[in-house]
Design a protein around this motif. Structure first.
Motif, PDB file in Angstrom:
ATOM      1  N   PRO A  27       4.637  -0.780  -3.469  1.00 25.21           N
ATOM      2  CA  PRO A  27       5.065  -2.057  -2.762  1.00 25.21           C
ATOM      3  C   PRO A  27       4.570  -1.900  -1.407  1.00 25.21           C
ATOM      4  N   ALA A  28       3.752  -3.078  -1.028  1.00 24.10           N
ATOM      5  CA  ALA A  28       3.409  -3.206   0.541  1.00 24.10           C
ATOM      6  C   ALA A  28       4.520  -3.309   1.414  1.00 24.10           C
TER       7      ALA A  28
ATOM      8  N   GLN B  77       3.976   0.277   6.288  1.00 23.03           N
ATOM      9  CA  GLN B  77       4.434   1.426   6.596  1.00 23.03           C
ATOM     10  C   GLN B  77       3.377   2.521   6.718  1.00 23.03           C
ATOM     11  N   VAL B  78       3.320   3.643   7.569  1.00 26.15           N
ATOM     12  CA  VAL B  78       2.284   4.474   7.773  1.00 26.15           C
ATOM     13  C   VAL B  78       2.746   5.426   6.542  1.00 26.15           C
ATOM     14  N   LEU B  79       1.533   5.964   5.959  1.00 26.00           N
ATOM     15  CA  LEU B  79       1.380   6.750   4.671  1.00 26.00           C
ATOM     16  C   LEU B  79       0.330   7.932   4.998  1.00 26.00           C
ATOM     17  N   ILE B  80       0.544   9.048   4.252  1.00 24.98           N
ATOM     18  CA  ILE B  80      -0.469  10.126   4.512  1.00 24.98           C
ATOM     19  C   ILE B  80      -0.837  10.220   2.983  1.00 24.98           C
ATOM     20  N   VAL B  81      -2.408  10.153   2.663  1.00 30.75           N
ATOM     21  CA  VAL B  81      -3.150  10.249   1.497  1.00 30.75           C
ATOM     22  C   VAL B  81      -3.597  11.519   1.438  1.00 30.75           C
ATOM     23  N   LYS B  82      -3.473  12.444   0.584  1.00 28.42           N
ATOM     24  CA  LYS B  82      -3.990  13.831   0.427  1.00 28.42           C
ATOM     25  C   LYS B  82      -4.794  13.760  -0.889  1.00 28.42           C
ATOM     26  N   THR B  83      -6.150  13.959  -0.690  1.00 31.35           N
ATOM     27  CA  THR B  83      -7.053  13.815  -2.035  1.00 31.35           C
ATOM     28  C   THR B  83      -7.669  15.200  -1.942  1.00 31.35           C
TER      29      THR B  83
ATOM     30  N   VAL C 115      -9.230  16.212   1.489  1.00 30.55           N
ATOM     31  CA  VAL C 115      -9.405  15.322   2.495  1.00 30.55           C
ATOM     32  C   VAL C 115      -8.023  14.588   2.722  1.00 30.55           C
ATOM     33  N   THR C 116      -7.628  14.408   4.005  1.00 33.87           N
ATOM     34  CA  THR C 116      -6.202  13.980   4.307  1.00 33.87           C
ATOM     35  C   THR C 116      -6.379  12.692   5.231  1.00 33.87           C
ATOM     36  N   ASN C 117      -5.976  11.569   4.916  1.00 35.89           N
ATOM     37  CA  ASN C 117      -6.027  10.372   5.663  1.00 35.89           C
ATOM     38  C   ASN C 117      -4.726   9.674   5.934  1.00 35.89           C
ATOM     39  N   LYS C 118      -4.671   9.230   7.169  1.00 31.73           N
ATOM     40  CA  LYS C 118      -3.425   8.562   7.639  1.00 31.73           C
ATOM     41  C   LYS C 118      -3.574   6.882   7.372  1.00 31.73           C
ATOM     42  N   ILE C 119      -2.901   6.196   6.659  1.00 32.05           N
ATOM     43  CA  ILE C 119      -3.249   4.705   6.655  1.00 32.05           C
ATOM     44  C   ILE C 119      -1.968   4.021   6.753  1.00 32.05           C
ATOM     45  N   ILE C 120      -2.091   2.727   7.012  1.00 38.99           N
ATOM     46  CA  ILE C 120      -1.018   1.774   7.336  1.00 38.99           C
ATOM     47  C   ILE C 120      -1.044   0.848   6.103  1.00 38.99           C
ATOM     48  N   TYR C 121       0.066   0.710   5.273  1.00 35.02           N
ATOM     49  CA  TYR C 121      -0.043   0.027   4.064  1.00 35.02           C
ATOM     50  C   TYR C 121       0.953  -0.711   3.989  1.00 35.02           C
TER      51      TYR C 121
END
Length: 58
Positions: A34-35, A38-44, A52-58
């Motif tokens: 659900p949007a 919030q700030v999320l950390i995505v680890k791929t 690869v680690t990215n910080k996103i706002i979702y």
């Protein structure tokens, strides 16, 4: 370009909110989160072992 092996999504406090193993594709979309502005950390994790680690706002 390397294909994705695993995806992990965490909140900034470190709580795991999503995990997918054996993705085996070059792109991936998560429709079940659900949007909530919030700030999320995505680890791929890629098939070759690179992470690869990215910080996103979702």
């Amino acid at each position: 370009m390397e294909s994705i092996d695993k995806i992990y999504v965490y909140t900034v406090s470190g709580t795991a909110i999503y995990e997918k193993q054996k993705v085996d594709t070059f792109t991936f979309s998560i429709s079940s989160l659900p949007a909530a502005q919030q700030v999320l950390i995505v680890k791929t994790v890629l098939k070759n072992g690179n992470v690869v680690t990215n910080k996103i706002i979702y």
